[in-house]
Scaffold this motif. Structure first.
Motif, short mmCIF file in Angstrom:
data_model
loop_
_atom_site.label_atom_id
_atom_site.label_comp_id
_atom_site.label_asym_id
_atom_site.label_seq_id
_atom_site.Cartn_x
_atom_site.Cartn_y
_atom_site.Cartn_z
N GLY A 223 11.05 17.73 12.00
CA GLY A 223 9.70 17.88 11.48
C GLY A 223 9.50 17.52 10.03
N LYS A 224 10.50 16.94 9.37
CA LYS A 224 10.31 16.53 7.99
C LYS A 224 9.49 15.22 7.94
CE LYS A 224 12.57 19.78 5.78
NZ LYS A 224 11.90 20.68 4.81
N ALA A 225 8.99 14.90 6.75
CA ALA A 225 8.07 13.79 6.60
C ALA A 225 8.60 12.45 7.12
CB ALA A 225 7.64 13.67 5.14
N PRO A 226 9.84 12.03 6.78
CA PRO A 226 10.28 10.72 7.26
C PRO A 226 10.31 10.61 8.78
CG PRO A 226 11.67 11.47 5.46
CD PRO A 226 10.81 12.63 5.85
N ALA A 227 10.68 11.68 9.46
CA ALA A 227 10.71 11.65 10.93
C ALA A 227 9.31 11.47 11.49
CB ALA A 227 11.36 12.91 11.48
N GLY A 228 8.34 12.16 10.90
CA GLY A 228 6.96 12.03 11.36
C GLY A 228 6.40 10.65 11.11
N VAL A 229 6.68 10.10 9.94
CA VAL A 229 6.22 8.75 9.61
C VAL A 229 6.86 7.74 10.56
CG1 VAL A 229 6.34 6.91 7.87
CG2 VAL A 229 5.71 9.24 7.19
N ALA A 230 8.17 7.87 10.77
CA ALA A 230 8.88 6.93 11.63
C ALA A 230 8.36 6.98 13.06
CB ALA A 230 10.38 7.21 11.59
N ALA A 231 8.08 8.18 13.56
CA ALA A 231 7.58 8.31 14.92
C ALA A 231 6.23 7.61 15.07
CB ALA A 231 7.46 9.78 15.30
N THR B 129 -14.16 29.73 9.15
CA THR B 129 -13.29 28.74 8.52
C THR B 129 -12.17 28.35 9.47
OG1 THR B 129 -13.76 29.73 6.35
CG2 THR B 129 -11.86 28.25 6.50
N ALA B 130 -11.98 27.07 9.66
CA ALA B 130 -10.89 26.56 10.50
C ALA B 130 -9.63 26.47 9.64
CB ALA B 130 -11.24 25.21 11.08
N ILE B 131 -8.62 27.25 9.97
CA ILE B 131 -7.39 27.28 9.17
C ILE B 131 -6.24 26.77 10.03
CG2 ILE B 131 -5.77 28.74 7.90
CD1 ILE B 131 -8.08 30.59 7.26
N VAL B 132 -5.54 25.79 9.50
CA VAL B 132 -4.37 25.23 10.18
C VAL B 132 -3.13 25.64 9.40
CG1 VAL B 132 -3.16 23.13 10.89
CG2 VAL B 132 -5.66 23.28 11.10
N LEU B 133 -2.20 26.29 10.09
CA LEU B 133 -0.92 26.67 9.50
C LEU B 133 0.02 25.47 9.63
CD1 LEU B 133 1.03 28.88 8.40
CD2 LEU B 133 1.52 29.45 10.79
N ALA B 134 0.29 24.82 8.51
CA ALA B 134 1.09 23.59 8.50
C ALA B 134 2.51 23.93 8.07
CB ALA B 134 0.48 22.57 7.55
N SER B 135 3.46 23.79 8.99
CA SER B 135 4.83 24.17 8.69
C SER B 135 5.80 23.41 9.57
CB SER B 135 5.02 25.68 8.91
OG SER B 135 6.37 26.05 8.76
N ASP B 136 7.02 23.22 9.07
CA ASP B 136 8.07 22.63 9.91
C ASP B 136 9.03 23.70 10.41
OD1 ASP B 136 9.36 23.26 7.58
OD2 ASP B 136 10.26 21.30 7.26
N VAL B 137 8.64 24.97 10.25
CA VAL B 137 9.48 26.10 10.66
C VAL B 137 8.91 26.71 11.93
CG1 VAL B 137 10.17 28.45 10.04
CG2 VAL B 137 10.32 26.62 8.35
N ASP B 138 9.74 26.86 12.96
CA ASP B 138 9.24 27.44 14.21
C ASP B 138 9.91 28.77 14.53
OD1 ASP B 138 11.74 26.60 14.91
OD2 ASP B 138 11.10 25.21 16.47
N ASN B 139 10.47 29.43 13.52
CA ASN B 139 11.14 30.71 13.73
C ASN B 139 10.15 31.81 14.08
OD1 ASN B 139 12.56 29.05 11.53
ND2 ASN B 139 14.19 30.41 12.22
N ALA C 119 0.86 -1.19 0.00
CA ALA C 119 0.00 0.00 0.00
C ALA C 119 0.89 1.23 0.00
CB ALA C 119 -0.91 0.02 1.21
N ALA C 120 0.37 2.34 -0.51
CA ALA C 120 1.15 3.56 -0.57
C ALA C 120 0.32 4.75 -0.11
CB ALA C 120 1.67 3.82 -1.99
N VAL C 121 0.93 5.57 0.74
CA VAL C 121 0.36 6.86 1.12
C VAL C 121 1.45 7.90 0.88
CG1 VAL C 121 -0.63 8.28 2.95
CG2 VAL C 121 -1.15 5.82 2.87
N PRO C 122 1.50 8.51 -0.31
CA PRO C 122 2.49 9.57 -0.54
C PRO C 122 2.27 10.69 0.47
CG PRO C 122 1.50 8.85 -2.61
CD PRO C 122 0.69 8.23 -1.50
N VAL C 123 3.36 11.18 1.07
CA VAL C 123 3.22 12.16 2.14
C VAL C 123 3.98 13.44 1.82
CG1 VAL C 123 2.86 10.40 3.91
CG2 VAL C 123 5.19 11.20 3.43
N ALA C 124 3.69 14.47 2.58
CA ALA C 124 4.36 15.76 2.46
C ALA C 124 4.28 16.43 3.83
CB ALA C 124 3.68 16.64 1.40
N ASP C 125 5.11 17.47 4.01
CA ASP C 125 5.21 18.08 5.34
C ASP C 125 4.68 19.51 5.38
OD1 ASP C 125 7.18 19.52 4.04
OD2 ASP C 125 8.83 18.45 5.00
N GLY C 126 3.92 19.90 4.35
CA GLY C 126 3.37 21.26 4.30
C GLY C 126 4.07 22.14 3.30
N GLY C 127 5.28 21.76 2.87
CA GLY C 127 6.00 22.52 1.86
C GLY C 127 5.60 22.12 0.46
#
Length: 380
Positions: free
Chosen positions: A307-315, A188-198, A35-43
């Motif tokens: 916060g990149k995709a592989p780290a999230g998937v692995a966790a 509207t419920a808006i979620v800011l999806a980012s791996d940047v915490d600056n 099975a495949a679930v192509p993923v992304a991290d917001g970028g």
């Protein structure tokens, strides 16, 4: 087997990565259930991942970062009638990304997020009542002022005239008025999806950290930092203390400060991009059926761990008690770091083809060879 990998930037989309890995695995284990679930991290690649998950493609003609029109794509999943609306995935780089700049030409002081606001408005027009707003890869450092202007906000100089587009002109900002923002945003419920915490400004702020990637000189960085500080000050007079609080909040500095504009003007909630996207893409149900997980991205490096995709998937897979291995174009993490992230082993294309140019050009066949070796190591 569950393949949940991000794109190999410049070579393969996340969908193509999954296709090649599947092909390699089945050469060694014919008939293997994959099975495949192509993923992304917001970028960049976030909309493509949503489309692969069954969202519907929508396009809008919007203002690009230099003012020239561009065609931008967003993804929409219609909600049940009882739910009252759909969920849209909007990727700001589609409207205001570096890819829309002429080759080698940057506009650090004048690039605008106006088209991002137009793209959000198009999602509202299409019936979205929930928006996942993925940010990254931007050409802009305007704090999201252009985005908010496209949605009805007004930013005026001391003469009562609209300030010019871009981050630099915000140094002349005198008043801000958000009362004209599209009223649908309040519902509207808006979620800011980012791996940047600056934060927005300062040594770790958007201009200092990301401005040089967008062509900003040291002088430009100083100009932009002062302009965004002025912007936050004026917004503070317009909306109160939350403007100053948001300037320091995680995600405010994302995508040239568009995160700040979303937090203040759109009342967005910040969440790590990979966490949001795993929810949106239906990763949990797929994980529940899996016995082994393969993740990956173009470069497994220090950024992967933040916060990149592989780290999230692995966790998530590790929490479910499943083994995880990774495929990548290049590997720049030691074995100990991989193990700490929950990844047992990584298969890099550069181990098969050390020439980076050929590695990128032949990424598909090389990935299939890597998947064959993975299957021999773990499945036979």
């Amino acid at each position: 087997m569950l393949i949940a990998a991000d794109k190999f930037k410049g070579s393969l989309t996340a969908v193509q990565v999954a296709e090649h890995v599947r092909a390699g695995l089945r050469r060694v284990v014919p008939g293997l259930e994959v099975a495949a679930v192509p993923v992304a991290d917001g970028g960049d690649g976030t909309v493509a991942a949503a489309l692969a998950a069954g969202f519907t493609r929508h396009q809008a003609r919007v203002t690009g970062p230099t003012g020239a029109p561009v065609t931008a794509t967003f993804a929409l999943r219609a909600g049940a009638p009882s739910a009252g609306g759909g969920t849209a995935v909007v990727e700001m780089a589609e409207a205001s990304g570096l890819q829309h700049l002429p080759a080698g030409v940057f506009a650090p002081l004048t690039a605008t997020t106006y088209g991002t606001g137009e793209l959000l408005r198009a999602a509202l027009d299409a019936g979205a009542t929930s928006i996942v707003f993925g940010v990254g890869g931007s050409a802009t450092t305007d704090g999201g002022a252009g985005m908010l202007a496209a949605l009805g906000a007004r930013f005026l100089d001391a003469d009562g005239e609209p300030v010019a587009p871009g981050g630099g002109p915000l140094r002349d900002l005198a008043t801000a008025d958000l009362s004209g923002l599209d009223p649908r945003l309040a519902k509207t419920a808006i979620v800011l999806a980012s791996d940047v915490d600056n934060p927005l400004t300062g040594p770790k702020g958007a201009p200092a950290v990301y401005g040089p990637q967008k062509g900003a000189s040291e002088e430009d960085v100083a100009t932009l930092d002062a302009a965004l500080a002025r912007y936050a000050e004026v917004l503070g007079r317009a909306v109160g203390p939350k403007a100053a609080e948001a300037a320091l909040a995680p995600g405010a500095g994302a995508a040239g400060g568009v995160g700040y504009g979303a937090l203040v003007g759109l009342d967005a909630a910040f969440r790590p991009g990979i966490d949001v996207m795993l929810d949106v893409l239906g990763f949990a149900p797929a994980l529940a059926k899996a016995t082994f997980v393969i993740t990956g991205e173009g470069s497994l490096d220090a950024q992967t761990l933040h916060g990149k995709a592989p780290a999230g998937v692995a966790a998530a897979a590790r929490a479910a008690g499943l083994d995880v291995v990774a495929v990548c174009g290049r590997l720049q993490l030691p074995r100990e770091a991989l193990g700490a992230a929950g990844i047992r082993r990584a298969y890099a294309l550069t181990d098969l083809e050390p020439d980076p140019a050929r590695c990128m050009a032949e990424a598909g066949p090389l990935l299939e060879r890597a998947a064959e070796q993975l299957a021999r190591d773990f499945l036979v």
